[in-house]
Write an enzyme that holds these catalytic residues in place. Structure first.
Site, short mmCIF file in Angstrom:
data_model
loop_
_atom_site.label_atom_id
_atom_site.label_comp_id
_atom_site.label_asym_id
_atom_site.label_seq_id
_atom_site.Cartn_x
_atom_site.Cartn_y
_atom_site.Cartn_z
CG ASP A 144 152.84 -127.45 57.58
OD1 ASP A 144 152.59 -127.16 58.76
OD2 ASP A 144 152.39 -126.83 56.61
CD GLU A 145 153.74 -123.53 62.31
OE1 GLU A 145 152.69 -124.18 62.17
OE2 GLU A 145 153.81 -122.54 63.03
CG ASP A 192 153.43 -123.20 57.60
OD1 ASP A 192 152.80 -122.96 58.64
OD2 ASP A 192 152.98 -123.96 56.70
P1 TTP Z 1 148.79 -125.48 57.80
O1 TTP Z 1 150.25 -125.16 57.67
O2 TTP Z 1 147.97 -124.66 58.72
O3 TTP Z 1 148.09 -125.37 56.37
P2 TTP Z 1 148.66 -125.76 54.94
O4 TTP Z 1 150.08 -126.18 54.99
O5 TTP Z 1 147.72 -126.74 54.32
O6 TTP Z 1 148.51 -124.41 54.14
P3 TTP Z 1 149.39 -123.08 54.27
O7 TTP Z 1 149.99 -122.90 52.92
O8 TTP Z 1 148.41 -122.01 54.62
O9 TTP Z 1 150.41 -123.32 55.34
O10 TTP Z 1 148.60 -126.98 58.21
C1 TTP Z 1 149.45 -128.02 57.74
C2 TTP Z 1 148.66 -129.27 57.47
O11 TTP Z 1 147.93 -129.66 58.64
C3 TTP Z 1 147.60 -129.09 56.39
O12 TTP Z 1 148.11 -129.32 55.08
C4 TTP Z 1 146.58 -130.11 56.77
C5 TTP Z 1 146.69 -130.24 58.27
N1 TTP Z 1 145.57 -129.49 58.88
C6 TTP Z 1 144.42 -130.19 59.23
O13 TTP Z 1 144.35 -131.41 59.05
N2 TTP Z 1 143.37 -129.50 59.77
C7 TTP Z 1 143.40 -128.16 59.96
O14 TTP Z 1 142.42 -127.57 60.44
C8 TTP Z 1 144.60 -127.44 59.60
C9 TTP Z 1 144.67 -125.96 59.80
C10 TTP Z 1 145.65 -128.15 59.08
MG MG Z 2 151.50 -125.06 55.99
#
Ligand code: TTP
Ligand code: MG
Length: 420
Positions: A121-122, A28
């Site tokens: 992203d995962e 992720d």
């Molecule tokens: P995530 O992987 O949940 O968050 P992240 O990558 O920003 O941070 P982390 O290091 O905790 O993984 O989500 C991936 C992308 O999805 C995030 O960069 C932006 C988008 N997103 C939204 O647009 N709205 C949301 O509520 C969430 C959770 C994510």
């Molecule tokens: Mg992320």
């Protein structure tokens, strides 16, 4: 018991991780949207960065510096500005993130045919049996992390375990730049001290009910007998009882095949002009059809969606005698559906086009049809030119006028392929 950071203990022979069992990595990206922005604009380095805004006015994500001020995803932008007024605020651009996402997925695909993309992203990657090609799985997971860093200039957190559940919790264990390995047999011990809400599937409602029963950690939950979990929470309770013990039988399954492709446009001002509505629909149809061909699919069902100014939404579908992927066929259907379906005299707020009932492209079908191959060839050539020179390089007559409709802007408000 498990390892994070670079503190691998050699005596635990982690390379045996997959011996007879599965080895699943969950990856992720860290603060994804914000990290991309930082990468594109080096002046952001060391500053709090918040991506968001847009129609819903919420934070998409915040980088880790901004998170220290309490800013997080889905928070109203107003609140973020109050908590962290000196942050750099960025609107963000989805197409750029999409591009990075597909680069990540392509890279992961080099290591295993079993890549399950969960979100932009995962992903899960099943590394079982890859030792012969790439060496020990822990080293392979490390290499993936390093390559994402070097080739995408993005940091990613990695969890490696014998099942999806534990791999996912592990990747989240030490974000950002986490690297956590949980060896087989140590799943329950790894999970036990964590707060119970770290288990995927434990949302706010369930969390409340569990807390009422004195369950705070995953270990507490694992103490509850299976039978009691089933009586209290039904089937979900049983799944949860397994998860609390680090058991998860799910396999890594590459993304399901697409079931439908659709696009819609919300006008900035509601529209009555038939010509404008129809040309917008044709533009959408053209786009949907291009995506269809790019995925090497054909569709049998065409759907047109109309949303009026009072939000009443009508859809109308037609199923073709046989699957097609040629613009002209869909244009005909879309216009017919729209004309039949527009039964009210209200202004129109949104129009959409979708195709479903998808099947893989089968060229042979058309040997009996003189006209289709020519039309298809034309469509494919246009696709190639657009891919090379951009979407607006070529437009056909009817779609022309809607490229920048006067007073409407026709901002695409949603598009997508749905699966499942
Ligand atoms: P995530 O992987 O949940 O968050 P992240 O990558 O920003 O941070 P982390 O290091 O905790 O993984 O989500 C991936 C992308 O999805 C995030 O960069 C932006 C988008 N997103 C939204 O647009 N709205 C949301 O509520 C969430 C959770 C994510
Ligand atoms: Mg992320």
């Amino acid at each position: 018991m498990f390892m994070n950071g670079a503190t691998e203990r050699p005596d635990r022979s982690p390379e045996k991780l997959s011996g007879g069992r599965r080895a699943i990595a969950h990856l992720d990206l860290d603060a994804f949207f914000a990290s991309v922005e930082e990468r594109l604009d080096p002046s952001l380095e060391g500053k709090p960065v918040i991506v968001g805004g847009g129609e819903r006015g919420v934070v998409s994500t915040a980088n880790y510096i901004a998170r220290r001020y309490g800013v997080h995803s889905a928070m109203p932008m107003r609140t973020a500005r109050r908590l962290c007024p000196h942050a750099v605020y960025v609107r963000g651009s989805y197409s750029v993130y999409k591009e990075y996402s597909s680069r990540l997925m392509t890279l992961l695909g080099e290591y295993s045919p079993l890549v399950e993309q969960v979100s932009l992203d995962e992903a899960y990657v099943d590394l079982t049996g890859t030792e012969r090609l790439f060496g020990p799985v822990v080293a392979t997971a490390r290499e993936i992390q390093r390559r994402v860093d070097e080739e995408l200039s993005l940091s990613i957190s990695v969890g490696l375990a014998a099942n999806k559940l534990v791999a996912k919790v592990a990747s989240d264990f030490e974000k950002p730049r986490g690297f956590t390995v949980v060896r087989p047999g140590e799943e329950a011990a790894f999970l036990a001290p964590l707060p119970v809400e770290r288990l995927p599937g434990v949302g706010p409602v369930l969390l409340g009910r569990l807390r009422d029963r004195g369950v705070a950690t995953v270990g507490d939950l694992a103490q509850v007998p299976f039978e009691l979990m089933r009586l209290s929470f039904g089937e979900a309770g049983e799944v949860l009882a397994h998860r609390a013990r680090g058991i998860d039988p799910r396999g890594v399954t590459p993304r399901e095949t697409v079931k439908s492709i659709s696009r819609e446009t919300t006008f900035q001002e509601d529209v009555t002009d038939t010509e404008l509505l129809e040309s917008s629909l044709l533009e959408l149809a053209e786009d949907v059809c291009r995506r269809l061909r790019r995925r090497r699919l054909q569709a049998r069902t065409v759907t047109v969606k109309i949303r009026y100014s009072d939000f009443a939404t009508h859809t109308r579908s037609h199923t073709l005698a046989k699957p097609a992927d040629v613009d002209e066929i869909f244009f005909r259907e879309v216009l017919a559906l729209f004309r039949k379906g527009r039964t009210r005299r209200y202004r129109i707020r949104l129009v959409g086009v979708g195709v479903s009932n998808l099947v893989p492209r089968c060229w042979q079908d058309d040997l009996f049809d003189q006209e289709l191959p020519l039309l298809r060839e034309l469509g494919l050539k246009l696709d190639l030119i657009r891919e090379k020179y951009g979407r607006n390089a070529i437009r056909r007559g009817a779609a022309e006028s809607s490229s920048s409709p006067p007073g409407s802007g026709g901002a695409p408000s949603g598009d997508g392929s749905s699966s499942g």
